[in-house]
Design an enzyme around this catalytic site. Structure first.
Site, PDB file in Angstrom:
ATOM      1  N   LYS A  81       2.300  -2.764   6.133  1.00  0.00           N
ATOM      2  CA  LYS A  81       2.403  -2.860   4.697  1.00  0.00           C
ATOM      3  C   LYS A  81       4.104  -2.075   4.607  1.00  0.00           C
ATOM      4  CE  LYS A  81      -1.544  -4.079   3.199  1.00  0.00           C
ATOM      5  NZ  LYS A  81      -1.771  -5.087   2.424  1.00  0.00           N
TER       6      LYS A  81
ATOM      7  N   SER B 118       0.797  -1.278  -0.018  1.00  0.00           N
ATOM      8  CA  SER B 118       0.058  -0.165  -0.027  1.00  0.00           C
ATOM      9  C   SER B 118       0.861   1.202  -0.066  1.00  0.00           C
ATOM     10  CB  SER B 118      -0.870   0.026   1.243  1.00  0.00           C
ATOM     11  OG  SER B 118      -1.599   1.147   1.471  1.00  0.00           O
TER      12      SER B 118
ATOM     13  N   TYR C  52      -2.070  -0.557  10.337  1.00  0.00           N
ATOM     14  CA  TYR C  52      -2.009  -0.921   8.865  1.00  0.00           C
ATOM     15  C   TYR C  52      -0.773  -0.731   8.145  1.00  0.00           C
ATOM     16  CZ  TYR C  52      -3.914  -1.526   4.137  1.00  0.00           C
ATOM     17  OH  TYR C  52      -3.843  -1.761   2.703  1.00  0.00           O
TER      18      TYR C  52
END
Length: 261
Positions: free
Chosen positions: A158, A141, A154
């Site tokens: 990533k 991401s 998150y």
């Protein structure tokens, strides 16, 4: 013309919708047999049926070791090889300030976004790729490249996945290539809270003036999995429509909107 992936077989995790489904469909359109996984057998089979012959759906939660092993084994039994693995399954239950997160949500995010790609890659390499070669593509991401509000856990996973891509590329060369894509804001269910009620506003912060579509990412994954990328490994391809560039308007700043693929 023979499709460029004819005779090859791919597994795509988290493939019942969004980027995963678009990727499975694009790989299939390029000639590959595809195995789509999802948390439930019903969702996986429904997605595979939508793609058609040469697509197989299997229920396999990304962190379920027995289900992952069964999926890899059945893929090889059914199609005769496992040439491409797309580690796409992801989750983001830990939204909010990084220091406000509780351990359960943190570990779930790490397990799905980071441990699962390690485990699925290990199984694929042991069962086929180590001896026969192959290509692994991880869905990272843009959040792994820049801090964004509320996306700390998150983004950490990533960022780690981007480094994992390089680490595995080094360890598995020369037989197995390992690359990643880093999407910006894409029109998926997982990222819906980031764009649904403010799509026009989000798009103005992107140089190409729109949020991404799953197919935008899928085509890049097909490229990285194919022989056209045969001399590329350890790389992360940013696919964000220029999100990190900003809107392109003089004096504008890059968009600070995160991503959940």
């Amino acid at each position: 013309m023979t499709p460029e992936l004819a005779g090859r077989t791919a597994i795509v995790t988290g493939a019942s919708r969004g980027i995963g489904f678009a990727t499975a469909r694009a790989l299939h359109s390029s000639g590959a047999n595809v195995v789509l996984t999802a948390r439930t057998e019903e969702a996986a089979r429904s997605a595979a049926a939508e793609i058609g012959p040469g697509a197989l759906g299997m229920g396999a939660h990304a962190t379920d070791d027995a289900a992952a092993r069964a999926c890899v084994d059945r893929t090889i039994e059914t199609f005769g090889s496992l040439d491409i693995l797309v580690n796409n399954a992801g989750t983001n239950p830990a939204f909010g300030p990084l220091l406000a997160q509780e351990h359960g949500r943190f570990t779930k995010t790490v397990d799905v976004n980071l441990w699962a790609p390690i485990r699925w890659t290990s199984l694929a390499v042991d069962a086929w790729m180590g001896a026969n070669g192959g290509s692994v593509v991880n869905t990272a991401s843009v959040g792994g490249l820049t801090p964004t509000p509320g996306m700390g856990v998150y983004n950490l996973t990533k960022a780690a996945l981007i480094h994992l891509t390089r680490q595995l590329a080094s360890e598995l060369a020369p037989r197995v290539r390992v690359n990643a894509v880093a999407p910006g804001v894409v029109r998926t269910k997982l990222s819906e809270t980031l764009w649904h009620e403010s799509e026009d506003q989000v798009a103005t912060g992107v140089a190409l003036r729109r949020i991404g579509e799953p197919a935008d990412v899928a085509q890049a994954i097909v490229f990285l999995a194919s022989d056209r990328a045969g001399w590329i490994t350890g790389e992360t391809l940013l696919i964000d429509g220029g999100q990190l560039l900003g809107s392109g308007v003089p004096g504008s700043a890059p968009s600070n909107t995160g991503n959940a693929t």
